[in-house]
Scaffold this active site. Sequence first.
Site, PDB file in Angstrom:
ATOM      1  N   ASN A 144     -13.214  30.101  49.140  1.00  0.00           N
ATOM      2  CA  ASN A 144     -13.938  28.967  48.553  1.00  0.00           C
ATOM      3  C   ASN A 144     -15.378  29.017  49.047  1.00  0.00           C
ATOM      4  OD1 ASN A 144     -14.345  26.386  47.257  1.00  0.00           O
ATOM      5  ND2 ASN A 144     -14.229  25.438  49.286  1.00  0.00           N
ATOM      6  N   LYS A 172       5.088  19.942  39.903  1.00  0.00           N
ATOM      7  CA  LYS A 172       5.885  21.178  39.995  1.00  0.00           C
ATOM      8  C   LYS A 172       5.624  22.064  38.769  1.00  0.00           C
ATOM      9  CE  LYS A 172       9.307  23.676  41.790  1.00  0.00           C
ATOM     10  NZ  LYS A 172       8.813  24.994  41.489  1.00  0.00           N
ATOM     11  N   HIS A 201     -18.592  26.551  49.980  1.00  0.00           N
ATOM     12  CA  HIS A 201     -18.895  25.147  50.275  1.00  0.00           C
ATOM     13  C   HIS A 201     -20.388  25.021  50.586  1.00  0.00           C
ATOM     14  CE1 HIS A 201     -18.007  21.054  51.493  1.00  0.00           C
ATOM     15  NE2 HIS A 201     -18.829  21.242  52.507  1.00  0.00           N
ATOM     16  N   LYS A 230     -10.215  20.532  42.415  1.00  0.00           N
ATOM     17  CA  LYS A 230      -8.818  20.146  42.656  1.00  0.00           C
ATOM     18  C   LYS A 230      -8.246  21.004  43.775  1.00  0.00           C
ATOM     19  CE  LYS A 230      -8.551  17.302  39.185  1.00  0.00           C
ATOM     20  NZ  LYS A 230      -8.375  15.883  39.382  1.00  0.00           N
TER      21      LYS A 230
HETATM   22  C1  GRF Z   1     -21.167  24.306  44.294  1.00  0.00           C
HETATM   23  O1  GRF Z   1     -22.191  23.668  45.012  1.00  0.00           O
HETATM   24  C2  GRF Z   1     -19.975  24.545  45.173  1.00  0.00           C
HETATM   25  O2  GRF Z   1     -20.301  24.824  46.491  1.00  0.00           O
HETATM   26  C3  GRF Z   1     -19.279  23.232  45.106  1.00  0.00           C
HETATM   27  O3  GRF Z   1     -19.405  22.844  43.753  1.00  0.00           O
HETATM   28  C4  GRF Z   1     -20.606  23.387  43.220  1.00  0.00           C
HETATM   29  C5  GRF Z   1     -20.252  24.109  41.958  1.00  0.00           C
HETATM   30  O4  GRF Z   1     -21.360  24.594  41.264  1.00  0.00           O
HETATM   31  N1  GRF Z   1     -17.944  23.311  45.631  1.00  0.00           N
HETATM   32  P1  GRF Z   1     -21.198  25.531  40.004  1.00  0.00           P
HETATM   33  O5  GRF Z   1     -20.196  24.905  39.054  1.00  0.00           O
HETATM   34  O6  GRF Z   1     -20.753  26.881  40.483  1.00  0.00           O
HETATM   35  O7  GRF Z   1     -22.569  25.592  39.396  1.00  0.00           O
END
Ligand code: GRF
Length: 205
Positions: free
Chosen positions: A109, A68, A111, A93
């Site tokens: 985000n 919290k 990915h 996280k």
């Molecule tokens: C990237 O591949 C991102 O997609 C993943 O963690 C990596 C982070 O790379 N979630 P950076 O720290 O931006 O170089």
Amino acid sequence: MLHLAVFASGHGSNLEAIYNSIENGLLKGVELTLVISNNSTSGAIAFAKAKHISGIHLSLLKCNNDPKGLEDETLRILENAKIDIIALAGYMKKLPAEVITKYRGRIVNVHPALLPEFGGEGMYGLNVHKAVIAAQKKHSGASVHFVEGEYDTGKIILQEFCSVFETDTPELLAERIKKIEHRILPLGIQIIADKISNKVPVINT
Ligand code: GRF
């Protein structure tokens, strides 16, 4: 100008890509206001410092292991900086629930795979690319998506594909896909920023 906060845990290459996009005028109407990392030794914090951007180390441990407390502190920091958009750029996280609720439709985000495949818990870093190669996929790529409560589940904003070659190692594939991430994360931020600026609904509820 819309205020952007970037959350990052690691090297910070996606943070750097966002910074460069703003600097060279590809990403417009957005100011990189804040960098938050759960890792005090992350490249992201070092990068923020070098560029005189406010870089904040914020973790559960720093908040006496009180979830919290972490949630309240995260909200306080974001509100103080008048943040409009949040980008997770290699953030390992989960954001506190109230942060996701308050900024819903304004959190993106990146990915390193073509969601909805190869996402979810445990699918990070080289694990993703190992799984793609093990599944003998001919294509992979990167996705920019909205952030919801569960890992990698929000609506996809954009994706870019690349080939997976028989000679690929997870490292080689990661390298190819990083370049894609660096292109599409700023684009995803721009899409949201334009909608916010034009007062167009960002996400269907
Ligand atoms: C990237 O591949 C991102 O997609 C993943 O963690 C990596 C982070 O790379 N979630 P950076 O720290 O931006 O170089």
